[in-house]
Design an enzyme around this catalytic site. Structure first.
Site, PDB file in Angstrom:
ATOM      1  N   GLY A  31      17.052  75.122  60.063  1.00 45.80           N
ATOM      2  CA  GLY A  31      17.653  75.380  58.753  1.00 45.80           C
ATOM      3  C   GLY A  31      19.062  74.849  58.677  1.00 45.80           C
ATOM      4  CB  SER A  43      19.276  69.890  54.708  1.00 41.48           C
ATOM      5  OG  SER A  43      19.464  68.849  55.613  1.00 41.48           O
ATOM      6  CB  SER A  64       9.431  70.011  59.134  1.00 38.22           C
ATOM      7  OG  SER A  64      10.232  68.970  58.647  1.00 38.22           O
ATOM      8  CD  GLU A 105      17.645  66.129  65.038  1.00 38.96           C
ATOM      9  OE1 GLU A 105      17.072  65.720  64.033  1.00 38.96           O
ATOM     10  OE2 GLU A 105      18.695  66.801  65.015  1.00 38.96           O
ATOM     11  CG  ASN A 149      18.874  54.393  59.699  1.00 42.65           C
ATOM     12  OD1 ASN A 149      18.412  55.521  59.693  1.00 42.65           O
ATOM     13  ND2 ASN A 149      18.294  53.396  60.317  1.00 42.65           N
ATOM     14  CD  GLU A 150      22.150  53.667  54.851  1.00 41.34           C
ATOM     15  OE1 GLU A 150      21.640  54.770  55.134  1.00 41.34           O
ATOM     16  OE2 GLU A 150      21.467  52.652  54.597  1.00 41.34           O
TER      17      GLU A 150
END
Lengths: 397, 330
Positions: free
Chosen positions: A142, A144, A176, A266, A383-384
């Site tokens: 938990g 985001s 998820s 991760e 990725n940014e």
């Protein structure tokens, strides 16, 4: 080129030295392959893309637990197997390459176990670790929230002090498997965003992690269907959910350091470049006997081999106590782009249209891969954002 | 060598010192024949040692035939039972005619042919050691202005031996392995220069490295540098563990040269974009690295060549063999 030496020495190491797997890894790998061959022959499941998000199969997970392939790095006294992270790496990459259904235990095995060993209390370890290693306890993450994605420090879920513990109120998203899971780690604001010592404004201060049992009163779990309609993500809403003091994870106010410290683990694992590997295998099967695709196949395989070398190097470095944050970010950036490259190669080299209704095989793998692909370069830090971390590591910001 | 970091420190100090006679220093420190056994006059180092040193040489764009001398010529001559002469050496495969002690023919694009104290040539049947007095050299260069000469020979050559079994394949692999190290090093050198320049060059009132657009480009270059370095080092590690004749080594070297070659173009492109106009001038040193990246990616097998080799291996083995090939465990 005199000044080059200084220039070179200022550039941080971008990748650790190669890891040579210990000799025992070969026997372990052979065991896992034999087990997977037997499972495949029994028809229990078909290889799928992106299995660590979507392949929820509690029977399979318990079977792995029975064989000693979950909680491999957890000490024996907590029900684990006291092995090395490289043993776990071997098992994990074999499962992912086979497209086996690993989602049920994924978060618990990858993140929760090691984090409990690092920050958990004795009681917390005893409560969860044996069941995680047995494949019987499932977890979510938990972090985001609706207004806190890449900017994780913007979390607004608050933890209010009450008698004997804390009361959590707020909303977590993209969790998820929360609809199947037993518990999750929630990041919440337990104190104002100010540095404890100086009193100065610091948005990384005052965040804490809590272990929340998902059947607690006040927890509501609602599906957030993927664009395919599939249910993997959830919104988890807390309304004054009581969490006892004993379920605070690690240090009160130390949540930021704890969650960012997990990230090197991760970001660099084999799941960052193998999500579409079963599609690559199926593509080769479809191409059998048709010459002409060798260069494109070779290009993908060279990139895959290099990624695995890099990911293994990071795993070896983590095992020896380092935290190669830059290399981990690079693995995820390159790896998730590679997962997308496989999709494009498959759809352009093989003239079979994607079919989301197919039971299995190339058409189904391609359909799932195309529809899941946008998530590859988002989850675990976009990725940014990762490139920003690399730029900072090189002294640019 | 007492440890990996001692070796790296030594290599760094040697390649950074531009005032000294670089080749002489490499001979004196034993780096020139690092992997040749001590019994044959070498330092008895490993391929992993050699890879680390070559990456440093590449990062400094060192103008010496180090890979040619140590990984190729010294290995080939020693494997054929010939003694290894001192001085800079080079080695190529070539279809020279060898009969009754007489060697005739022409070799093209011989690396460092004009400066070599000995040219080891692997013909289909023999290993031949040519010395400067026996050859005529027509000078040529690659994109990085390194010697790539045409060498003609029509002479009585006393130093010949039978070609060892498998030498042609191993020479090709060793050349690609060495070139991959140099590529990985040069890519790192070009990135280091670009990061430094982005921190110094001020436009719009701040260093250009403060702009996210520039940061993102340099991070992409860093990823390519990391991939090239990881691939090159892992290939050397595989070759050391399994030997140069192993199928796993052939796979690893093919993958590493293909990957490093791909990264070369991308890193050179970003390095030049970050440097702006000054980077494309003769006076700026960036060219020493980028022109080598462009030259080396095509030498000893371009990425297209090695991708095709790898693709053919994978396709022939079939879909179920792909993962075992990638993991090196059948």
């Amino acid at each position: 080129m005199g000044p080059v030496t200084q220039t070179l020495s200022r550039l941080p190491a971008l990748v650790p030295p190669p890891t040579v797997l210990p000799a025992r890894a070969a026997a372990l790998r052979a065991e896992v392959r034999a087990f997977l061959a037997q499972e495949r022959a029994s028809g229990a499941w078909s290889p799928r893309a992106d299995v660590w998000l979507s392949g929820w199969d509690e029977r399979f997970t318990r079977e792995l637990g029975r064989r000693g392939w979950l909680g491999m790095t957890i000490p024996v006294e907590y029900g684990g197997h006291g092995g090395s992270a490289l043993d776990r790496y071997v098992v994990t990459e074999e499962l992912l390459a086979a497209g086996a259904p690993v989602a049920a235990h994924w978060v618990a095995d990858r993140q929760i176990g090691p984090t409990l060993m690092r920050f958990g209390t004795e009681a917390q370890r005893r409560r969860y670790l044996p069941r995680i290693a047995a494949g019987e306890c499932y977890f979510g993450i938990g972090m985001s929230e609706p207004d806190a994605g890449s900017d994780l420090a913007a979390v607004r879920t608050k933890a209010d002090r009450v008698d004997g513990g804390w009361e959590l109120t707020g909303t977590k998203v993209w969790t998820s498997g929360a609809h199947h899971a037993h518990a999750f780690f929630a990041l919440a604001r337990s104190a104002p965003p100010r540095d404890v010592d100086t009193g100065e404004s610091n948005r990384h201060a005052g965040l804490s992690q809590f272990i929340v049992e998902l059947d607690s009163p006040g927890v509501q779990i609602r599906p957030i269907p993927l664009l395919t309609g599939a249910h993997h993500f959830n919104e988890v809403v807390f309304e004054r959910v009581f969490v006892p003091d004993a379920m605070v994870l690690g240090e009160l106010g130390g949540g930021w350091a704890q969650v960012t410290g997990e990230l090197a683990f991760e970001r660099s694992g084999p799941e960052r470049f193998l999500s579409t590997f079963p599609l690559l295998t199926a593509m080769l099967a479809e191409l059998a006997g048709q010459p002409g695709a060798e260069r494109e196949v070779g290009r993908l395989v060279s990139r895959l081999w290099a990624l695995r070398s890099m990911s293994l190097a990071v795993a070896g470095s983590l095992e020896s106590g380092q935290a190669p944050e830059l290399a981990a970010a690079v693995v995820k950036d390159l790896g998730t782009r590679f997962e997308n490259e496989v999709v494009d190669a498959a759809r352009t080299l093989v003239a079979i249209p994607p079919d989301p209704g197919a039971e299995a095989g190339f058409a189904r793998l391609l359909a799932d891969a195309v529809l899941h692909a946008p998530g590859f370069t988002l989850r675990g830090g976009t990725n940014e954002v990762l490139r920003g971390i690399v730029a900072r590591g090189m002294g640019l910001r | 060598m007492s440890s990996d970091s001692d070796l790296l420190d030594l290599a760094e100090s040697i390649f950074a010192d531009t005032g000294a006679d670089l080749w002489k220093t490499l001979e004196e420190t034993g780096l020139a024949r690092l992997t040749l056994p001590e019994s044959a006059g070498g330092s008895g180092g490993t391929l992993t040692d050699a890879a680390a040193v070559l990456q440093v040489a590449g990062a400094h764009a060192a103008p010496v035939p180090l890979a040619e001398t140590d990984l190729l010529a010294a290995w080939l001559l020693h494997a054929a039972g010939l003694s290894v002469p001192t001085g800079p050496l080079t080695a190529v495969a070539g279809d020279l005619h060898v009969a009754d002690g007489r060697v005739t023919g022409t070799l093209t694009r011989v690396p460092w042919g004009r400066t070599a104290a000995g040219i080891a040539v692997l013909t289909p049947s023999h290993v031949v050691l040519l010395t400067p007095g026996q050859v005529t050299v027509t000078e040529g260069t690659n994109l990085g202005e390194e010697p790539r000469d045409t060498v003609t020979v029509d002479a009585d050559v006393p130093t010949t031996a039978d070609a060892p079994a498998g030498a042609a394949d191993e020479l090709r692999l060793r050349a690609a392995l060495g070139r991959a190290q140099l590529l990985a090093g040069a890519a790192r050198g070009a990135l280091a220069r670009s990061v430094q320049y982005a921190g110094e060059r001020v436009q719009f009132g701040r260093p250009i490295g403060r702009f996210q657009a520039v940061q993102q480009q340099l991070a992409l270059a860093a990823a390519e540098v990391a991939a090239a370095g990881a691939a090159a080092s892992a290939a050397a590690s595989t070759a050391e563990r399994d030997g140069c004749g192993a199928a796993s080594t052939a796979f690893a070297v093919a993958a590493a040269k293909a990957r490093a070659g791909e990264s070369a173009g991308e890193v050179a492109r970003i390095a030049h974009q970050v440097h702006g106009a000054i980077g494309v001038t003769r006076e700026h040193d960036l060219r020493l690295l980028t022109t080598r990246l462009w030259a080396w990616r095509d030498e000893d097998g371009s990425e297209a060549y090695w991708q095709a080799q790898l693709g053919a291996t994978v396709t022939a083995a079939g879909p179920d063999a792909l993962w075992p090939l990638v993991t090196g465990m059948p």
